[in-house]
Write a protein that holds these residues in place. Structure first.
Motif, PDB file in Angstrom:
ATOM      1  N   ARG A 240       0.959  -1.132   0.172  1.00 25.35           N
ATOM      2  CA  ARG A 240      -0.312  -0.148  -0.025  1.00 25.35           C
ATOM      3  C   ARG A 240       0.969   1.031  -0.078  1.00 25.35           C
ATOM      4  O   ARG A 240       0.633   2.339  -0.674  1.00 25.35           O
ATOM      5  CB  ARG A 240      -1.264  -0.084   1.180  1.00 25.35           C
ATOM      6  CG  ARG A 240      -1.952  -0.892   1.093  1.00 25.35           C
ATOM      7  CD  ARG A 240      -3.391  -1.349   2.296  1.00 25.35           C
ATOM      8  NE  ARG A 240      -4.125  -1.481   1.484  1.00 25.35           N
ATOM      9  CZ  ARG A 240      -5.190  -1.421   0.850  1.00 25.35           C
ATOM     10  NH1 ARG A 240      -5.168  -0.898   0.458  1.00 25.35           N
ATOM     11  NH2 ARG A 240      -5.876  -2.409   1.505  1.00 25.35           N
ATOM     12  N   GLU A 241       1.854   1.550   0.897  1.00 25.51           N
ATOM     13  CA  GLU A 241       2.920   2.426   1.010  1.00 25.51           C
ATOM     14  C   GLU A 241       3.555   2.579  -0.107  1.00 25.51           C
ATOM     15  O   GLU A 241       3.760   3.875  -0.768  1.00 25.51           O
ATOM     16  CB  GLU A 241       3.539   2.304   2.081  1.00 25.51           C
ATOM     17  CG  GLU A 241       2.978   2.630   3.759  1.00 25.51           C
ATOM     18  CD  GLU A 241       3.517   3.292   4.334  1.00 25.51           C
ATOM     19  OE1 GLU A 241       4.594   3.592   4.749  1.00 25.51           O
ATOM     20  OE2 GLU A 241       3.177   2.061   5.914  1.00 25.51           O
ATOM     21  N   ASP A 244       1.510   3.633  -3.107  1.00 30.76           N
ATOM     22  CA  ASP A 244       1.278   5.515  -3.047  1.00 30.76           C
ATOM     23  C   ASP A 244       2.597   5.947  -3.480  1.00 30.76           C
ATOM     24  O   ASP A 244       1.897   7.697  -3.753  1.00 30.76           O
ATOM     25  CB  ASP A 244       0.666   5.519  -1.388  1.00 30.76           C
ATOM     26  CG  ASP A 244      -0.228   7.006  -1.506  1.00 30.76           C
ATOM     27  OD1 ASP A 244      -1.015   7.545  -2.776  1.00 30.76           O
ATOM     28  OD2 ASP A 244       0.686   7.976  -0.833  1.00 30.76           O
ATOM     29  N   ARG A 247       3.277   5.385  -7.495  1.00 33.36           N
ATOM     30  CA  ARG A 247       1.742   5.835  -8.557  1.00 33.36           C
ATOM     31  C   ARG A 247       2.486   5.316  -9.862  1.00 33.36           C
ATOM     32  O   ARG A 247       2.486   5.767 -10.718  1.00 33.36           O
ATOM     33  CB  ARG A 247       1.586   7.555  -8.732  1.00 33.36           C
ATOM     34  CG  ARG A 247       1.466   7.786  -7.152  1.00 33.36           C
ATOM     35  CD  ARG A 247       0.602   9.040  -6.275  1.00 33.36           C
ATOM     36  NE  ARG A 247       0.206   9.396  -5.779  1.00 33.36           N
ATOM     37  CZ  ARG A 247      -1.232   9.429  -4.837  1.00 33.36           C
ATOM     38  NH1 ARG A 247      -1.958   8.755  -6.147  1.00 33.36           N
ATOM     39  NH2 ARG A 247      -1.450   8.944  -3.625  1.00 33.36           N
ATOM     40  N   TYR A 289      -4.740   2.596  -8.772  1.00 30.72           N
ATOM     41  CA  TYR A 289      -3.537   3.409  -9.242  1.00 30.72           C
ATOM     42  C   TYR A 289      -3.187   3.390 -10.548  1.00 30.72           C
ATOM     43  O   TYR A 289      -2.660   4.884 -11.157  1.00 30.72           O
ATOM     44  CB  TYR A 289      -2.422   3.521  -8.633  1.00 30.72           C
ATOM     45  CG  TYR A 289      -2.202   3.876  -7.220  1.00 30.72           C
ATOM     46  CD1 TYR A 289      -2.157   5.607  -6.719  1.00 30.72           C
ATOM     47  CD2 TYR A 289      -2.131   2.875  -5.749  1.00 30.72           C
ATOM     48  CE1 TYR A 289      -1.704   5.897  -4.715  1.00 30.72           C
ATOM     49  CE2 TYR A 289      -2.349   3.037  -4.300  1.00 30.72           C
ATOM     50  CZ  TYR A 289      -2.347   4.069  -4.536  1.00 30.72           C
ATOM     51  OH  TYR A 289      -2.074   4.630  -3.310  1.00 30.72           O
TER      52      TYR A 289
END
Length: 394
Positions: A240-241, A244, A247, A289
């Protein structure tokens, strides 16, 4: 636009070292048959792979190495020259037609790429791919050509894409990492058993990239005997990190199924729970994304009867939004393959409780893995903190 395509043909089974080698592509056939017997796939979902051209292979591999692979497959390569290219070893024995068989696996991943990147399908699965140990001029760890590396370079060149590569094989995705170690437009994330106990011995948390690519390589080496909960926490938090932070335009996932407790080559204690969750998160983040663009390949997985078919079927079932399947496996599948299987086949999609005795060092292993996640994500988290404090100070 199709939701998903499944790249497969019997040609992919020709990547075969010998009858006793742990890398056995028969698992592709077992997986497809499981999907067919549970009603999860139709004939029109399956598309054949093509063979990668020499020019495409040369996006990553040295021309002299490709030539050596061709000669080896024709029986014309001396032992000395073969060993200098990592061929003819215990891991990667020479077999007839090895260039054609290997180029077909690469071409399968390129077929998947073109379907997704040209907008013909949202997702594509090539279980014959995932050979992540292949190097520019050397075979390694059962891998002759590195289909993911070729596919990433191909996507950069043809589609000008920023790519996030996620590798959940129990072995570190070394070949792919080193191919793009200095490239800020490719982000690699590998979660694997620590190299202290397992080939290839790399994938340390401090391998972060170099030059312009520094900060775009992420590794989480988990401890031997890691169980589902700890593994999933590391995978979910990091994926997840990283998504993010980076991208991407497209996500490519390598889905080795060898972190399972039953796998004969590794030392982890995961069950089918992780293989249910791995594709779910990839699917979610691809839509968050990348407008859904998700290419998945296979990889390791050496319990080809009890683990790989169930784990790999889940990827396709997730891609086609049929992932809430549970309970019993199709009786026809179990009955068809049990006579050929050297082990008792599972009868349910999930593993029953207690397939292994309790792990004595569980709290220590869990704590160690938590620290690894902290270290791996430190650059992202410290950048976030500094940008928040800069905003507050303005």
């Amino acid at each position: 636009m199709k939701n998903a395509v499944f790249v497969y043909s019997e040609e992919q089974l020709k990547y075969k070292f010998n009858n006793n080698h742990p890398f056995n592509q028969f698992r592709l056939k077992l997986t497809l048959d499981l999907l067919e017997k549970c009603g999860g796939i139709q004939k029109e979902d399956i598309i054949p792979p093509r063979m990668a051209t020499d020019e495409e292979l040369e996006l990553i591999h040295d021309p002299s190495y490709i030539e050596a692979v061709k000669q080896a497959g024709n029986g014309n390569l001396s032992e000395d020259r073969a060993s200098s290219y990592g061929l003819g070893t215990e891991d990667t024995p020479i077999f007839p037609g090895m260039h054609e068989a290997s180029a077909m696996l690469v071409g399968g991943t390129l077929t998947a790429v073109d379907y997704v990147m040209s907008g013909k399908a949202l997702h594509a699965l090539n279980l014959g791919g995932g050979l992540h140990h292949g190097f520019r001029g050397k075979a390694s760890g059962f891998c002759i050509y590195n289909d993911s590396s070729v596919a990433i370079k191909y996507m950069q060149k043809k589609y000008n894409a920023r790519i996030l590569y996620v590798d959940t094989d129990a072995h570190h995705g070394d070949g792919v990492q080193w191919s793009f170690y200095d490239d800020p437009n490719v982000c690699t994330f590998s979660i694997h058993e620590t190299g202290r106990y397992l080939f290839p011995g790399t994938g340390n948390v401090n391998e972060r990239g170099q030059g312009k690519g520094y900060g775009y390589s992420f590794n989480i080496p988990v401890d031997a005997f890691t169980e589902d909960e700890s593994w999933l926490h590391a995978y979910t938090t990091a994926f997840r990190e990283i998504a993010d932070f980076f991208r991407p335009d497209v996500i490519i996932t390598q889905n080795g199924a060898d972190s399972h407790y039953y796998d004969p080559l590794t030392h982890l204690s995961a069950t089918m729970k992780i293989y249910e969750e791995i594709p779910k998160l990839a699917h979610e983040l691809a839509h968050q994304y990348c407008e859904g663009r998700w290419i998945a390949v296979g990889g390791g997985g050496y319990d080809i009867w009890r683990v790989v078919p169930r784990a790999w079927a889940r990827i396709w079932l997730e891609m086609t939004e049929y992932s809430n399947i549970s309970g019993y496996l199709p009786k026809e599948w179990v009955d068809a393959w049990q006579p050929k299987s050297p082990v008792e086949l599972p009868v349910t999609w999930n593993d029953p409780e207690g397939i292994y005795p309790p792990i004595p060092r569980k709290p220590e292993i869990t704590e160690k893995n938590l620290q690894m996640v902290e270290k791996a994500l430190y650059p992202i988290r410290s950048n976030k903190k500094s940008s928040v404090s800069n905003t507050q100070n303005q």
